[in-house]
Scaffold this motif. Structure first.
Motif: not given
Length: 180
Positions: A60-67
């Motif tokens: 449930g994390g943010n994809l932009v934050a994962s990048a």
């Protein structure tokens, strides 16, 4: 190409502000950063964004934050990450009393891309070792990011409330007469 134009500190501050300003819940931002940090510990260069995105989606994390979180793995930190994951993996796989390993000529193996010969001495221990280290640093980055996001938003809320209070006060006084 590797060295930033201004400084590494400026780049780190930029990535931090970029992550804190994302429009997502504090959990989603923190989980995304943690997924990126975890992915940086895997030995699969070129797949860190994919691994981070898949992991962020699962938790449930943010994809932009994962990048953004994959910036944990960079030319300055990779030698330390690789050394730590390799030694941790060897410790987990063989124990404290490991027999001396045969000498491996890494340059020759990489030049000829002999993956089967790279697997046992390097990739397998690094893959095993990345799990506990990635989980540890992922959790550290999760809690730091969640705390920083909450603090940033509270500070922003106070700043906007003060600005609104000043604007309301200026409007209640009314326009000043112009002396002529």
């Amino acid at each position: 190409m590797v060295w930033p134009r201004r400084s590494f500190w400026r780049s780190a501050k930029y990535f931090t502000k970029r992550a804190l300003r994302l429009t997502a819940t504090p959990h989603a931002i923190a989980a995304g950063i943690a997924a990126g940090a975890f992915a940086s510990f895997t030995p699969f260069l070129g797949f860190h964004f994919v691994i981070a995105a898949a992991l962020a989606w699962c938790i449930g994390g943010n994809l932009v934050a994962s990048a953004i979180g994959t910036a944990v793995g960079n030319p300055l930190t990779f030698p330390f990450i690789w050394g730590a994951t390799l030694e941790t993996g060897k410790l987990i796989l063989t124990g404290a009393h490991a027999p001396p390993a045969a000498t491996v000529h890494l340059g020759r193996l990489l030049r000829h891309l002999e993956f089967s010969q790279l697997w046992d001495p390097f990739i397998k221990p690094m893959t095993v070792g990345c799990v506990p280290l990635g989980l540890f640093f992922g959790l550290v980055f999760y809690f730091l990011t969640r705390w920083a996001t909450l603090a940033f938003r509270e500070q922003r809320r106070k700043r906007l409330a003060e600005r609104a209070r000043r604007r309301a006060l200026a409007q209640s006084v009314g326009p000043r007469p112009v002396a002529g």
